[in-house]
Design an enzyme around this catalytic site. Structure first.
Site, PDB file in Angstrom:
ATOM      1  N   ASP A   1      -4.483   5.995   5.660  1.00 55.31           N
ATOM      2  CA  ASP A   1      -5.008   7.248   6.215  1.00 55.31           C
ATOM      3  C   ASP A   1      -6.087   6.884   7.229  1.00 55.31           C
ATOM      4  O   ASP A   1      -5.804   6.672   8.403  1.00 55.31           O
ATOM      5  CB  ASP A   1      -5.522   8.108   5.060  1.00 55.31           C
ATOM      6  CG  ASP A   1      -6.053   9.450   5.515  1.00 55.31           C
ATOM      7  OD1 ASP A   1      -6.003   9.744   6.729  1.00 55.31           O
ATOM      8  OD2 ASP A   1      -6.535  10.223   4.673  1.00 55.31           O
TER       9      ASP A   1
ATOM     10  N   PHE B   1      -2.244  16.192   4.149  1.00 54.51           N
ATOM     11  CA  PHE B   1      -2.420  15.601   2.819  1.00 54.51           C
ATOM     12  C   PHE B   1      -1.105  15.681   2.064  1.00 54.51           C
ATOM     13  O   PHE B   1      -0.534  16.755   1.892  1.00 54.51           O
ATOM     14  CB  PHE B   1      -3.530  16.309   2.041  1.00 54.51           C
ATOM     15  CG  PHE B   1      -3.955  15.519   0.847  1.00 54.51           C
ATOM     16  CD1 PHE B   1      -4.828  14.436   0.984  1.00 54.51           C
ATOM     17  CD2 PHE B   1      -3.462  15.822  -0.411  1.00 54.51           C
ATOM     18  CE1 PHE B   1      -5.192  13.671  -0.119  1.00 54.51           C
ATOM     19  CE2 PHE B   1      -3.831  15.057  -1.521  1.00 54.51           C
ATOM     20  CZ  PHE B   1      -4.701  13.987  -1.375  1.00 54.51           C
TER      21      PHE B   1
ATOM     22  N   GLU C   1       0.838  -1.215   0.000  1.00 56.64           N
ATOM     23  CA  GLU C   1       0.000   0.000   0.000  1.00 56.64           C
ATOM     24  C   GLU C   1       0.861   1.248   0.000  1.00 56.64           C
ATOM     25  O   GLU C   1       1.957   1.253   0.555  1.00 56.64           O
ATOM     26  CB  GLU C   1      -0.874   0.018   1.272  1.00 56.64           C
ATOM     27  CG  GLU C   1      -2.312  -0.397   1.051  1.00 56.64           C
ATOM     28  CD  GLU C   1      -3.175   0.681   0.400  1.00 56.64           C
ATOM     29  OE1 GLU C   1      -2.635   1.555  -0.304  1.00 56.64           O
ATOM     30  OE2 GLU C   1      -4.400   0.630   0.591  1.00 56.64           O
ATOM     31  N   ASP C   2       0.330   2.293  -0.591  1.00 56.71           N
ATOM     32  CA  ASP C   2       1.055   3.562  -0.565  1.00 56.71           C
ATOM     33  C   ASP C   2       0.926   4.233   0.801  1.00 56.71           C
ATOM     34  O   ASP C   2       1.899   4.606   1.428  1.00 56.71           O
ATOM     35  CB  ASP C   2       0.558   4.502  -1.678  1.00 56.71           C
ATOM     36  CG  ASP C   2      -0.960   4.655  -1.715  1.00 56.71           C
ATOM     37  OD1 ASP C   2      -1.674   4.046  -0.888  1.00 56.71           O
ATOM     38  OD2 ASP C   2      -1.455   5.404  -2.582  1.00 56.71           O
TER      39      ASP C   2
ATOM     40  N   ARG D   1       1.918  12.251  -9.061  1.00 54.51           N
ATOM     41  CA  ARG D   1       2.350  10.877  -8.765  1.00 54.51           C
ATOM     42  C   ARG D   1       3.806  10.643  -9.123  1.00 54.51           C
ATOM     43  O   ARG D   1       4.466   9.786  -8.549  1.00 54.51           O
ATOM     44  CB  ARG D   1       1.498   9.871  -9.545  1.00 54.51           C
ATOM     45  CG  ARG D   1       0.070   9.767  -9.069  1.00 54.51           C
ATOM     46  CD  ARG D   1      -0.545   8.476  -9.589  1.00 54.51           C
ATOM     47  NE  ARG D   1      -2.000   8.501  -9.619  1.00 54.51           N
ATOM     48  CZ  ARG D   1      -2.774   8.192  -8.595  1.00 54.51           C
ATOM     49  NH1 ARG D   1      -2.240   7.836  -7.442  1.00 54.51           N
ATOM     50  NH2 ARG D   1      -4.084   8.222  -8.714  1.00 54.51           N
TER      51      ARG D   1
END
Ligand code: IMP
Length: 186
Positions: free
Chosen positions: A107, A156, A103-104, A169
């Site tokens: 959150d 964020f 996973e990146d 990205r």
């Protein structure tokens, strides 16, 4: 900053390229030791995990197989909607296999929790999670993540696979987005 055009709208670099790559080498070496002579199936969560997945798998020395899943993301919003949808499922069967979800970022943890529930029902031998980033917030703490690259503040972030409205990205580092970029809806 490396490339002004790519980085426009970024307020500051949170984790630079060298730090990301150094941490990936550590995670890769832990994974090599963990799986030993087994060949794990690395499951990348599209689109955000692509940068991390490709660097991580190349830093590992054991043989691996790869597959991808895509789930619905926030769209142009910066808040999790809580609604998770599978947009692309795995090509591979995972029953009786060792699965590593890549996973990146974790959150709220909602996306990961949903994915783990779906994959667990398919009876893998074991199911582990490596996430490059995990936000330091209560909700994120509830989901199981076996390895975390970096714990980050609840801001964020973009870059190294992570986007805002589809952009940023391809930055090779993780950066905090300038709040004006969100207000302007760019
Ligand atoms: P969660 O379900 O709230 O844990 O969020 C999961 C997904 O939302 C991640 O896999 C990312 O694609 C996206 N996301 C969460 N936080 C951020 C962020 O700070 N920047 C960019 N994308 C994010």
């Amino acid at each position: 900053m490396m490339n002004e055009a790519r980085a426009r709208g970024v307020a500051r670099i949170l984790i630079d390229e060298a730090a990301i790559q150094a941490r990936i080498r550590e995670l890769a070496s832990e994974l090599d030791d963990l799986y030993g002579t087994d060949t794990p199936l690395m499951v990348g969560v599209l689109n955000g995990a692509v940068a991390f997945m490709t660097d991580l798998m190349r830093a590992m020395t054991i043989p691996v197989k790869i597959d991808f899943m895509a789930v619905s993301s926030y769209g142009a919003s910066t808040q999790s909607s809580g609604v998770v949808r599978i947009l692309k499922d795995l090509n591979e069967e995972i029953e009786g296999r060792r699965v590593l979800v890549v996973e990146d970022i974790v959150d709220s943890g909602l996306t990961l929790q949903y994915l783990l529930d779906v994959l667990e029902r398919r009876n893998p031998i074991d199911l582990r999670v490596v996430a490059l980033l995990k936000k330091e917030k209560v909700a994120a703490a509830e989901v199981r993540v076996d390895q975390v690259g970096f714990a980050i503040p609840d801001e964020f972030v973009v870059g190294y696979g992570l986007d805002y409205a589809g952009r940023y990205r391809n930055l090779p580092y993780v950066a905090v987005l300038d709040p004006r970029t969100i207000e302007e809806g760019q």
